[in-house]
Design an enzyme around this catalytic site. Structure first.
Site, PDB file in Angstrom:
ATOM      1  N   VAL A 172       0.827  -1.226   0.000  1.00  0.00           N
ATOM      2  CA  VAL A 172       0.000   0.000   0.000  1.00  0.00           C
ATOM      3  C   VAL A 172       0.855   1.267   0.000  1.00  0.00           C
ATOM      4  O   VAL A 172       0.349   2.354  -0.276  1.00  0.00           O
ATOM      5  CB  VAL A 172      -1.014   0.045   1.181  1.00  0.00           C
ATOM      6  CG1 VAL A 172      -2.107  -0.994   1.029  1.00  0.00           C
ATOM      7  CG2 VAL A 172      -0.330  -0.028   2.530  1.00  0.00           C
ATOM      8  N   TYR A 211       2.345   5.762  16.286  1.00  0.00           N
ATOM      9  CA  TYR A 211       1.143   4.959  16.038  1.00  0.00           C
ATOM     10  C   TYR A 211      -0.108   5.702  16.521  1.00  0.00           C
ATOM     11  O   TYR A 211      -1.105   5.817  15.796  1.00  0.00           O
ATOM     12  CB  TYR A 211       1.275   3.597  16.726  1.00  0.00           C
ATOM     13  CG  TYR A 211       0.123   2.666  16.446  1.00  0.00           C
ATOM     14  CD1 TYR A 211      -0.044   2.102  15.184  1.00  0.00           C
ATOM     15  CD2 TYR A 211      -0.804   2.342  17.436  1.00  0.00           C
ATOM     16  CE1 TYR A 211      -1.106   1.241  14.913  1.00  0.00           C
ATOM     17  CE2 TYR A 211      -1.861   1.481  17.177  1.00  0.00           C
ATOM     18  CZ  TYR A 211      -2.011   0.930  15.915  1.00  0.00           C
ATOM     19  OH  TYR A 211      -3.064   0.085  15.653  1.00  0.00           O
ATOM     20  N   SER A 218      -0.879   8.464  14.207  1.00  0.00           N
ATOM     21  CA  SER A 218      -1.405   8.018  12.905  1.00  0.00           C
ATOM     22  C   SER A 218      -2.884   7.649  13.021  1.00  0.00           C
ATOM     23  O   SER A 218      -3.679   7.956  12.134  1.00  0.00           O
ATOM     24  CB  SER A 218      -0.592   6.837  12.370  1.00  0.00           C
ATOM     25  OG  SER A 218      -0.895   5.640  13.066  1.00  0.00           O
ATOM     26  N   LYS A 219      -3.264   7.009  14.116  1.00  0.00           N
ATOM     27  CA  LYS A 219      -4.656   6.584  14.241  1.00  0.00           C
ATOM     28  C   LYS A 219      -5.556   7.777  14.590  1.00  0.00           C
ATOM     29  O   LYS A 219      -6.734   7.800  14.194  1.00  0.00           O
ATOM     30  CB  LYS A 219      -4.784   5.455  15.269  1.00  0.00           C
ATOM     31  CG  LYS A 219      -4.083   4.155  14.832  1.00  0.00           C
ATOM     32  CD  LYS A 219      -4.615   3.603  13.506  1.00  0.00           C
ATOM     33  CE  LYS A 219      -4.076   2.205  13.192  1.00  0.00           C
ATOM     34  NZ  LYS A 219      -4.556   1.669  11.909  1.00  0.00           N
TER      35      LYS A 219
HETATM   36  N1  LIG Z   1      -4.184  -6.379  16.642  1.00  0.00           N
HETATM   37  C1  LIG Z   1      -4.543  -5.361  17.409  1.00  0.00           C
HETATM   38  O1  LIG Z   1      -4.519  -5.448  18.655  1.00  0.00           O
HETATM   39  C2  LIG Z   1      -5.001  -4.069  16.768  1.00  0.00           C
HETATM   40  C3  LIG Z   1      -5.623  -3.136  17.592  1.00  0.00           C
HETATM   41  C4  LIG Z   1      -6.072  -1.943  17.034  1.00  0.00           C
HETATM   42  C5  LIG Z   1      -5.922  -1.709  15.699  1.00  0.00           C
HETATM   43  N2  LIG Z   1      -5.294  -2.625  14.908  1.00  0.00           N
HETATM   44  C6  LIG Z   1      -5.163  -2.310  13.474  1.00  0.00           C
HETATM   45  O2  LIG Z   1      -5.649  -3.387  12.709  1.00  0.00           O
HETATM   46  C7  LIG Z   1      -5.060  -3.352  11.414  1.00  0.00           C
HETATM   47  C8  LIG Z   1      -4.611  -4.758  11.048  1.00  0.00           C
HETATM   48  O3  LIG Z   1      -3.620  -5.173  11.957  1.00  0.00           O
HETATM   49  P1  LIG Z   1      -3.558  -6.666  12.554  1.00  0.00           P
HETATM   50  O4  LIG Z   1      -3.737  -6.562  13.995  1.00  0.00           O
HETATM   51  O5  LIG Z   1      -4.413  -7.558  11.770  1.00  0.00           O
HETATM   52  O6  LIG Z   1      -2.008  -6.964  12.318  1.00  0.00           O
HETATM   53  P2  LIG Z   1      -1.254  -8.024  11.395  1.00  0.00           P
HETATM   54  O7  LIG Z   1      -1.702  -9.399  11.734  1.00  0.00           O
HETATM   55  O8  LIG Z   1       0.179  -7.672  11.544  1.00  0.00           O
HETATM   56  O9  LIG Z   1      -1.749  -7.670   9.921  1.00  0.00           O
HETATM   57  C9  LIG Z   1      -1.357  -6.490   9.298  1.00  0.00           C
HETATM   58  C10 LIG Z   1      -1.790  -6.542   7.841  1.00  0.00           C
HETATM   59  O10 LIG Z   1      -1.415  -5.304   7.222  1.00  0.00           O
HETATM   60  C11 LIG Z   1      -0.690  -5.594   6.042  1.00  0.00           C
HETATM   61  N3  LIG Z   1       0.290  -4.558   5.750  1.00  0.00           N
HETATM   62  C12 LIG Z   1       1.116  -3.908   6.574  1.00  0.00           C
HETATM   63  N4  LIG Z   1       1.888  -3.044   5.890  1.00  0.00           N
HETATM   64  C13 LIG Z   1       1.536  -3.177   4.583  1.00  0.00           C
HETATM   65  C14 LIG Z   1       1.965  -2.574   3.400  1.00  0.00           C
HETATM   66  N5  LIG Z   1       2.936  -1.635   3.373  1.00  0.00           N
HETATM   67  N6  LIG Z   1       1.374  -2.932   2.220  1.00  0.00           N
HETATM   68  C15 LIG Z   1       0.402  -3.874   2.227  1.00  0.00           C
HETATM   69  N7  LIG Z   1      -0.053  -4.489   3.320  1.00  0.00           N
HETATM   70  C16 LIG Z   1       0.516  -4.138   4.491  1.00  0.00           C
HETATM   71  C17 LIG Z   1      -0.007  -6.915   6.302  1.00  0.00           C
HETATM   72  O11 LIG Z   1       0.269  -7.518   5.069  1.00  0.00           O
HETATM   73  P3  LIG Z   1       1.639  -8.353   4.740  1.00  0.00           P
HETATM   74  O12 LIG Z   1       1.937  -9.154   5.965  1.00  0.00           O
HETATM   75  O13 LIG Z   1       1.232  -9.203   3.582  1.00  0.00           O
HETATM   76  O14 LIG Z   1       2.640  -7.344   4.449  1.00  0.00           O
HETATM   77  C18 LIG Z   1      -1.092  -7.654   7.084  1.00  0.00           C
HETATM   78  O15 LIG Z   1      -2.006  -8.263   6.204  1.00  0.00           O
HETATM   79  C19 LIG Z   1      -3.930  -2.324  11.490  1.00  0.00           C
HETATM   80  O16 LIG Z   1      -4.350  -1.138  10.861  1.00  0.00           O
HETATM   81  C20 LIG Z   1      -3.746  -2.107  12.984  1.00  0.00           C
HETATM   82  O17 LIG Z   1      -3.274  -0.824  13.263  1.00  0.00           O
HETATM   83  C21 LIG Z   1      -4.828  -3.807  15.419  1.00  0.00           C
END
Ligand SMILES: NC(=O)c1ccc[n+]([C@@H]2O[C@H](COP(=O)([O-])OP(=O)(O)OC[C@H]3O[C@@H](n4cnc5c(N)ncnc54)[C@H](OP(=O)(O)O)[C@@H]3O)[C@@H](O)[C@H]2O)c1
Length: 253
Positions: free
Chosen positions: A60, A150, A153-154
């Site tokens: 992205v 972080y 950003s959010k």
């Molecule tokens: N887990 C939590 O506790 C939590 C809490 C609040 C918010 N969030 C938000 O939830 C969202 C998803 O995170 P997650 O928890 O599911 O973490 P995750 O398991 O690490 O997944 C992150 C996803 O984002 C993709 N990604 C990251 N950088 C990218 C890039 N430059 N281009 C394309 N894809 C990219 C990764 O793809 P690849 O691995 O294929 O690169 C992966 O599919 C994020 O926005 C995070 O801030 C998470």
């Protein structure tokens, strides 16, 4: 409402919250477009989503890849109904310890890429009176130590959600976000936590979340699909929906 004839784009669907959303939307009958950088993981999720799925390997943060996501979706399906801006990263660090490289990585991934991908998708969303769900965080409206870039950003993403909701309301396009707290994904390990630190962080979540536990990707998927549903959420726009087990209402005492 059924998602049967709908086209749903989910970024960062190769892992965690995005993968959970992809599986959920396919169960609801949607045609889904899933994106991520890790081709092997993306393929694995594609296989779990049945036949109505287009997988696009894309970073992205790459402008050409962002065009590729939208152009391939239109070439394959001819329309976009829902854009889920989920791909995101974190970096640990304070005002003293965060490097500019870390800051740029977080802001580019979590804000700049979302700005541009949304810009590219919007003309198509206007045509379908579709909607956008951004995946923000409880770190948008709340502050946590050692997560400066972080949290910034959010917070920016939440303002983006509200401003674009206002701009697109006359077009019938709704824009919302979910703001999760601790969801079990690869996110924290990518932040640099080892297994031991992760387990103790997870254990501590019993005290930091009012509901006394961490959340699941099924729970975030339900919330995303609710906001994306033009029947159930027809009067909801500009909302940042906490999916946080009550973390934001906790206060140290
Ligand atoms: N887990 C939590 O506790 C939590 C809490 C609040 C918010 N969030 C938000 O939830 C969202 C998803 O995170 P997650 O928890 O599911 O973490 P995750 O398991 O690490 O997944 C992150 C996803 O984002 C993709 N990604 C990251 N950088 C990218 C890039 N430059 N281009 C394309 N894809 C990219 C990764 O793809 P690849 O691995 O294929 O690169 C992966 O599919 C994020 O926005 C995070 O801030 C998470």
């Amino acid at each position: 409402m059924t998602f049967e004839s709908k086209i749903v784009i989910i970024t960062g669907a190769s892992s965690g919250i995005g993968a959970g959303a992809a599986i959920h939307f396919s169960k609801l009958g949607a045609n889904i477009v899933i994106t991520g950088r890790n081709e092997i993981n993306l393929k694995e999720i594609q296989e779990k989503c049945g036949s109505k799925v287009l997988a696009i390997v894309a970073d992205v943060n790459d402008e050409a890849d962002r065009h590729k996501i939208i152009n391939s979706t239109i070439e394959n399906f001819g329309r976009i109904d829902v854009l889920v801006n989920n791909a995101g990263v974190g970096e640990a660090g304070t005002i003293l310890t965060t490097s500019l490289e870390q800051y740029d990585k977080v802001m580019n991934t979590n804000v700049r890429s979302v700005f541009h991908l949304t810009q590219l998708a919007t003309p198509y969303l206007i045509k379908t009176r579709g909607n956008i769900v951004n995946v923000s965080s409880v770190a948008g409206p709340r502050q946590f130590p050692n997560l400066l870039s972080y949290c910034m950003s959010k917070a920016a993403l939440d303002q983006f959600t509200k401003c674009v909701a206002l701009e697109l309301a006359p077009e019938g396009v709704r824009v919302n976000s979910i703001n999760p707290a601790f969801i079990v994904t690869n996110f924290h390990k990518r932040l640099g936590m080892n297994e031991e630190a992760y387990e103790s962080f997870k254990l501590r979540a019993k005290e930091t979340h009012a509901l006394g536990r961490v959340g699941t990707t099924e729970e975030t998927a339900n919330a995303i699909a609710f906001l994306a549903n033009n029947d159930l959420a027809s009067f909801i726009t500009g909302t940042c929906l906490l999916v946080d087990g009550g973390k934001a209402v906790m206060c140290p005492r």
